[in-house]
Design a protein around this motif. Structure first.
Motif, PDB file in Angstrom:
ATOM      1  N   MET A   1       0.826  -1.188   0.000  1.00 30.48           N
ATOM      2  CA  MET A   1       0.000   0.000   0.000  1.00 30.48           C
ATOM      3  C   MET A   1       0.875   1.258   0.000  1.00 30.48           C
ATOM      4  O   MET A   1       0.505   2.251  -0.602  1.00 30.48           O
ATOM      5  N   ARG A   2       1.997   1.199   0.696  1.00 30.41           N
ATOM      6  CA  ARG A   2       2.887   2.359   0.727  1.00 30.41           C
ATOM      7  C   ARG A   2       3.415   2.672  -0.672  1.00 30.41           C
ATOM      8  O   ARG A   2       3.623   3.830  -1.014  1.00 30.41           O
ATOM      9  N   PHE A   3       3.649   1.640  -1.448  1.00 31.29           N
ATOM     10  CA  PHE A   3       4.176   1.824  -2.795  1.00 31.29           C
ATOM     11  C   PHE A   3       3.197   2.620  -3.645  1.00 31.29           C
ATOM     12  O   PHE A   3       3.579   3.565  -4.351  1.00 31.29           O
ATOM     13  N   LEU A   4       1.901   2.244  -3.589  1.00 31.95           N
ATOM     14  CA  LEU A   4       0.893   2.963  -4.366  1.00 31.95           C
ATOM     15  C   LEU A   4       0.740   4.401  -3.895  1.00 31.95           C
ATOM     16  O   LEU A   4       0.599   5.326  -4.707  1.00 31.95           O
ATOM     17  N   SER A   5       0.763   4.602  -2.602  1.00 35.23           N
ATOM     18  CA  SER A   5       0.644   5.973  -2.095  1.00 35.23           C
ATOM     19  C   SER A   5       1.868   6.801  -2.460  1.00 35.23           C
ATOM     20  O   SER A   5       1.753   8.007  -2.707  1.00 35.23           O
ATOM     21  N   ALA A   6       3.059   6.178  -2.536  1.00 39.09           N
ATOM     22  CA  ALA A   6       4.261   6.905  -2.957  1.00 39.09           C
ATOM     23  C   ALA A   6       4.152   7.313  -4.422  1.00 39.09           C
ATOM     24  O   ALA A   6       4.547   8.428  -4.801  1.00 39.09           O
ATOM     25  N   ILE A   7       3.568   6.434  -5.262  1.00 42.88           N
ATOM     26  CA  ILE A   7       3.379   6.764  -6.682  1.00 42.88           C
ATOM     27  C   ILE A   7       2.383   7.904  -6.828  1.00 42.88           C
ATOM     28  O   ILE A   7       2.602   8.858  -7.586  1.00 42.88           O
ATOM     29  N   ILE A   8       1.290   7.854  -6.089  1.00 40.34           N
ATOM     30  CA  ILE A   8       0.269   8.912  -6.168  1.00 40.34           C
ATOM     31  C   ILE A   8       0.840  10.229  -5.675  1.00 40.34           C
ATOM     32  O   ILE A   8       0.597  11.293  -6.269  1.00 40.34           O
ATOM     33  N   ASP A   9       1.599  10.194  -4.593  1.00 42.74           N
ATOM     34  CA  ASP A   9       2.221  11.422  -4.082  1.00 42.74           C
ATOM     35  C   ASP A   9       3.200  12.009  -5.098  1.00 42.74           C
ATOM     36  O   ASP A   9       3.267  13.228  -5.278  1.00 42.74           O
ATOM     37  N   ALA A  10       3.970  11.156  -5.768  1.00 45.56           N
ATOM     38  CA  ALA A  10       4.912  11.635  -6.778  1.00 45.56           C
ATOM     39  C   ALA A  10       4.169  12.259  -7.953  1.00 45.56           C
ATOM     40  O   ALA A  10       4.581  13.300  -8.485  1.00 45.56           O
ATOM     41  N   LEU A  11       3.073  11.638  -8.392  1.00 40.80           N
ATOM     42  CA  LEU A  11       2.276  12.214  -9.483  1.00 40.80           C
ATOM     43  C   LEU A  11       1.670  13.552  -9.083  1.00 40.80           C
ATOM     44  O   LEU A  11       1.638  14.502  -9.879  1.00 40.80           O
ATOM     45  N   ALA A  12       1.159  13.645  -7.859  1.00 40.42           N
ATOM     46  CA  ALA A  12       0.586  14.908  -7.383  1.00 40.42           C
ATOM     47  C   ALA A  12       1.663  15.996  -7.323  1.00 40.42           C
ATOM     48  O   ALA A  12       1.410  17.147  -7.697  1.00 40.42           O
ATOM     49  N   ALA A  13       2.849  15.630  -6.879  1.00 42.62           N
ATOM     50  CA  ALA A  13       3.941  16.610  -6.827  1.00 42.62           C
ATOM     51  C   ALA A  13       4.332  17.045  -8.239  1.00 42.62           C
ATOM     52  O   ALA A  13       4.616  18.221  -8.476  1.00 42.62           O
ATOM     53  N   PHE A  14       4.312  16.130  -9.201  1.00 38.72           N
ATOM     54  CA  PHE A  14       4.622  16.483 -10.589  1.00 38.72           C
ATOM     55  C   PHE A  14       3.584  17.454 -11.134  1.00 38.72           C
ATOM     56  O   PHE A  14       3.914  18.421 -11.813  1.00 38.72           O
ATOM     57  N   VAL A  15       2.306  17.199 -10.844  1.00 37.62           N
ATOM     58  CA  VAL A  15       1.246  18.088 -11.319  1.00 37.62           C
ATOM     59  C   VAL A  15       1.396  19.461 -10.686  1.00 37.62           C
ATOM     60  O   VAL A  15       1.206  20.491 -11.349  1.00 37.62           O
ATOM     61  N   GLN A  16       1.772  19.522  -9.399  1.00 38.64           N
ATOM     62  CA  GLN A  16       1.951  20.812  -8.730  1.00 38.64           C
ATOM     63  C   GLN A  16       3.138  21.589  -9.311  1.00 38.64           C
ATOM     64  O   GLN A  16       3.081  22.813  -9.433  1.00 38.64           O
ATOM     65  N   ARG A  17       4.209  20.869  -9.685  1.00 43.66           N
ATOM     66  CA  ARG A  17       5.390  21.554 -10.230  1.00 43.66           C
ATOM     67  C   ARG A  17       5.203  21.949 -11.685  1.00 43.66           C
ATOM     68  O   ARG A  17       5.797  22.933 -12.134  1.00 43.66           O
ATOM     69  N   ASN A  18       4.419  21.199 -12.455  1.00 47.23           N
ATOM     70  CA  ASN A  18       4.282  21.417 -13.897  1.00 47.23           C
ATOM     71  C   ASN A  18       2.808  21.475 -14.312  1.00 47.23           C
ATOM     72  O   ASN A  18       2.334  20.622 -15.077  1.00 47.23           O
ATOM     73  N   PRO A  19       2.067  22.468 -13.890  1.00 45.87           N
ATOM     74  CA  PRO A  19       0.631  22.485 -14.232  1.00 45.87           C
ATOM     75  C   PRO A  19       0.384  22.719 -15.727  1.00 45.87           C
ATOM     76  O   PRO A  19      -0.535  22.125 -16.299  1.00 45.87           O
ATOM     77  N   LEU A  20       1.190  23.530 -16.386  1.00 45.56           N
ATOM     78  CA  LEU A  20       0.968  23.787 -17.812  1.00 45.56           C
ATOM     79  C   LEU A  20       1.267  22.553 -18.654  1.00 45.56           C
ATOM     80  O   LEU A  20       0.559  22.271 -19.627  1.00 45.56           O
TER      81      LEU A  20
END
Length: 135
Positions: free
Chosen positions: A1-20
């Motif tokens: 479960m930690r692995f999936l949450s780490a992937i989701i957190d990384a994707l959310a951080a990518f969206v926050q850094r690169n919204p355009l």
């Protein structure tokens, strides 16, 4: 479960850094799915090419190291790991055989004669001088 949450957190951080960038990819996926597929295939092939190049370089490096090692072994094949250089038994490089030497033995090998004088004997003048004690 930690692995999936780490992937989701990384994707959310990518969206926050690169919204355009994310918005552009979303618009492309809606209106030009073939273009997104082409970009994805290009990225996949680029990554596979990088991995293939890394594997190829690793194999070439390993092959080169083995070749250099083999050349060094051939160059130093006369030395054995069991030879003790201080045991009194030495290999004579001029005779090619092994011969017992005693402590204190001196070996003199003939060298080529010294070359003749480069300057003729009648060149130059002899100057006599006398050394005095004062300076």
């Amino acid at each position: 479960m930690r692995f999936l949450s780490a992937i989701i957190d990384a994707l959310a951080a990518f969206v926050q850094r690169n919204p355009l960038m994310v918005l552009l990819l979303f618009v492309l996926a809606l209106f030009a799915p073939a273009l997104v597929k082409g970009i994805a295939v290009f990225i996949l092939y680029a990554l596979m090419g990088i991995v293939l190049a890394a594997v190829l370089l690793a194999v070439l490096l390993r092959w080169r190291i083995r070749r250099v090692r083999r050349e060094m072994e051939e160059q130093f094949r006369g030395f054995r790991s069991g030879d003790d250089p201080f045991s009194g038994m030495s290999s004579d490089p001029f005779s090619g055989g092994r011969r017992a030497s005693r402590e204190g033995d001196v070996k003199v090998h003939r060298t080529p004669d010294a070359p003749g004088k480069r300057v003729a004997s009648d060149v130059g003048d002899y100057v006599e001088f006398e050394e005095t004690g004062k300076r």
